[in-house]
Design a protein around this motif. Structure first.
Motif: not given
Length: 259
Positions: A227-241
């Protein structure tokens, strides 16, 4: 149950045989003969092969006394350690040598018989509480759990995520370690993540407060459920591109389930 236990034991011995250069089927093919008469090992094999045969026989018959026929000290110790965790007759636990072996034996008997009284035969409070948790997992009874990982196991296999919140209020005797740390809040979050994974239910990931654990939960469920739609809930950690989500979530399922 006995055949299942033997299946696990046979797999363990096959691994040991491979490590020690033995042929995996060397003893299994003589299972009937060894079961009927363990002295078949002496009549048929020599040196380490003879010792491994007796280890196989001890495990097959759940008889630690057969380990005494082993000459090699390392194989003798391996024999006792392994057979201890497979015994279902409590009387045979007494024949074991170390506290570790006896505790493993009584814990297995408690789980096999679903009788908590055998936990009292263990040699330490830590082993006793471990026995209670093992029985809690086997019976899916959370009241027996003495550590948070046991509560998480029961919550997952009963599909009752609400149990995770009780970790902070339970009188748990053992501080279970997990890959996220030791705090109560992390234990609760890890519990939710495990329940979500086992039941393939991404909605449970929203209960998690720790961003790192929540992100892992969403990424694992996105891949597990495709389910690719779940990826939108992943946060981008500080310092990551900004490509973090793509490289850690989207790319795994984009070809199978494009947006």
């Amino acid at each position: 149950m006995t055949s299942k236990l033997f299946g696990y034991s046979l797999a363990f011995f096959i691994l040991l045989f491979l490590i020690n250069g033995c042929t995996p089927n060397k003893f299994a093919q003589y299972q009937t003969e060894i079961q009927q008469d363990p002295s078949f090992c002496t009549k048929t094999f020599t040196s380490d092969d003879r010792d491994w045969c007796y280890a196989f026989a001890a495990n097959l018959k759940q008889s630690p006394e057969l380990c005494l026929s082993i000459v090699s000290e390392p194989i003798y110790k391996e024999c006792l350690d392994e057979v201890a965790s497979e015994i279902t007759d409590p009387e045979k636990c007494k024949a074991l040598e170390t506290d570790f072996q006896k505790d493993s034996c009584y814990i297995n008997v408690a789980v096999y018989t679903k009788d908590i009284s055998y936990c009292d035969q263990t040699t330490s409070e830590e082993s006793k509480y471990g026995c209670h948790s093992a029985l809690g997992r086997a019976t899916l009874e959370e009241s027996l759990c003495q550590d948070s990982s046991c509560v998480g196991f029961v919550a997952a296999y009963k599909n009752t995520p609400a149990l995770c919140r009780t970790i902070g209020t339970r009188d748990l005797k053992v501080e279970a370690t997990d890959y996220n740390g030791y705090s109560v809040s992390n234990s609760i979050d890890s519990c939710f993540a495990f329940v979500a994974k086992i039941n393939k239910d991404a909605t449970i990931c929203f209960e998690i407060k720790n961003h790192g654990i929540a992100d892992t939960c969403f990424m694992e469920l996105a891949r597990q459920n495709k389910d690719i739609t779940l990826c939108k809930h992943v946060n981008i950690p500080q310092g990551q591109p900004n490509e973090y989500k793509f490289s850690n979530c989207y790319q795994y399922i984009a070809l199978e389930q494009p947006m």
